[in-house]
Every structure is written in C-alpha cells, then in structure tokens.
Design a protein around this motif. Sequence first.
Motif, PDB file in Angstrom:
ATOM      1  N   GLU A   1     -13.441 -14.542   9.817  1.00 56.82           N
ATOM      2  CA  GLU A   1     -12.130 -14.323   9.207  1.00 56.82           C
ATOM      3  C   GLU A   1     -11.474 -15.602   8.693  1.00 56.82           C
ATOM      4  N   GLY A   2     -11.562 -16.686   9.445  1.00 53.77           N
ATOM      5  CA  GLY A   2     -10.844 -17.899   9.064  1.00 53.77           C
ATOM      6  C   GLY A   2     -11.666 -18.919   8.308  1.00 53.77           C
TER       7      GLY A   2
ATOM      8  N   PRO B   1     -10.232 -19.786   3.653  1.00 54.20           N
ATOM      9  CA  PRO B   1      -8.792 -19.516   3.622  1.00 54.20           C
ATOM     10  C   PRO B   1      -8.362 -18.652   2.439  1.00 54.20           C
TER      11      PRO B   1
ATOM     12  N   LYS C   1      -9.108 -15.144   3.472  1.00 57.92           N
ATOM     13  CA  LYS C   1      -8.253 -14.715   4.581  1.00 57.92           C
ATOM     14  C   LYS C   1      -6.854 -14.363   4.109  1.00 57.92           C
TER      15      LYS C   1
END
Length: 320
Positions: free
Chosen positions: A280-281, A284, A287
Amino acid sequence: MTTATAAGYERFAAVEARGVSPLYEEWAASIADDDAVLTLIDSLPRPKRQPNLVFAAARLAGAPLARYPEFREWLLARWSAVEPIIQSRMTQTNEAGRCAVLLPLLSRIEGPVALIEAGASAGFCLYPDRYSYRYQADDGEQLVHPAAGASTVELPCTLAGTAVPERLPDVVWRAGIDLNPLDVQDFEDMAWLETLVWPEHEERRDRLRAVAKVAAEDPPHLVRGDIVEALPQLVDQAPKDATVVVFHSAVLPYLDPDHRQRFVDRVQGLDVVWISNEGEGVLPGVKDQLPRGAEGRLVLSLDGVPQAFTGPHGQSYEAL
C-alpha cells in the motif's frame, strides 16, 4: 539493538504473518522482544534484516519448525551457519499465484504481448498464458485454461467486483530482470525458492514444483542487472508488433526510496503498459488515490492508477 528492527518484526507478525503463518507470527512477535536475537540481526546490513530472509536462511540451514523457545535456542547456537546464507541470498519469493491477479488486466490487451518482469527471480510469473485458473467469482466458480487445454498448474483466486477473464494473453516474448536471477535448472536455486515458501503452505510448495517444470520446458530469458538500468534495452529488444508490458509484484520495497522513484520515472518514460502489484505505501502516487486502506493486501495498479486490492500470494482480487 535498534528500535526499527524490533518494530519491523512486530509489524511483520501483526500484518503479514497473522492469519497466514502462525509459526512465523510467533517467531517474529517473539523476536521483537528478544534483545539477544535482535542484536544478531542488527549485525547484518539493513536490507538483510527482513524476517522473510532471516527465517528462510535459518530453515535452509536446518532450523526446526518448532515453537519459539526451541527455534531461539537453535538460532543462537548456529548463527554462524545462518549468517552466510543471509549474506549470499535475497528474498526472491517467486509466487506464480500472482498471475491470477495480473490476468484480469493482461486479458484486456488485444494482440501479441511482450512481457518484461522487474525483479523476476526465476521468472515463474512470466508464464500467465501457460497456467490454468480457478476463479471463485461473484456468480460462482469458473475455470480458465490455455488454448492448448488444462495446464498442470492451476491457480486459485477469489475474484470480487469484476468479471472473470475470458481469455489468456497472447504472449509472444518474455524476459525478466533481477540482481540475482535464479536458474530453474539449478538444484540449489530451486531449494532456496522452496524454503522461501512459508512453513504451513504445503500447497504453494507443491505448486512451485509444478511451475518449475513448466518453466524448465521453455526457460525464461533473464538478465542480471539493475531494473532501472537494464529496462530500456529489454524494451528495445521486444518485438515491434507487440504491446510491451512491464510488471512487478512485491519488488519495490527492496529498493531505497530514491532508487524506487528512479524506476517509476524510467518506466513512465517508456512506451509500455505498466502493471504494478505492490504494498500500500510503496508508491505514494498510487496510495493517494486509494479510497481506503489495503488491510495488508497489495495494490494492483495500471499505469499508476489503482485497480484492485490483491492477496499477497495472488489468492484474492477485489476490484476498486
């Protein structure tokens, strides 16, 4: 000892291993509170401290698949045998099951496809056209097979919010890049890949052996090198009449943030379709577009736009 290492093992236990590998969850959570073992791990270069690598190296060296006190005693006594394996090997989990979550995107591409995988390991994800798929979809279970018939490898996946792919891609060329490509015909390389499969996942281990046989019949073209530097040359080598697809799964966390951004800039500057399947991270820009958290799953994106949350081993696909 560093707080960062302890926090990393605590997170691995709570987010990655929980509900997936009880043994790894126990080992990682216990190490997070164990100064003696943390001190050994902190003696390693930072990229080598990751739980997957440390645990797999210990298992390859003969660590017992036992509760933490017994594992701890073994690890402290035999660290000198484990450390060289950690130093010489990399986390290169080559999970062909991830092809099941790549297929909904790959199947949309018309005409011939040239696949390039960044961080290819042994290249097992370069054969999405050679595997069969068992999708548990919103309207029931459906099978998808290669044109030649059912494969010896069947990949299961729960599919939500999108239609089951109706066909496999027409892959006419395939290649991969890795700092340390693994040879499907090398016994030690294959033993390492089997050890990277988590202890309780016997079905995945069996599948790995079947996948290796498929790849051995037509060994992939793998290039040793940095994914930023080697990518343009491979794109140039791809057939001119094919759509070039650059893809990667759970690879970018092993790059530092600057290196990661250089890769993103590189791939976005090329005339390719870009499929990313990462945590997920990790990206960026991806995300920031998510409607909610991934809850430990990976984020599948197409040309930088998120498409689905996916199970880390390709076991699920939830369309966004």
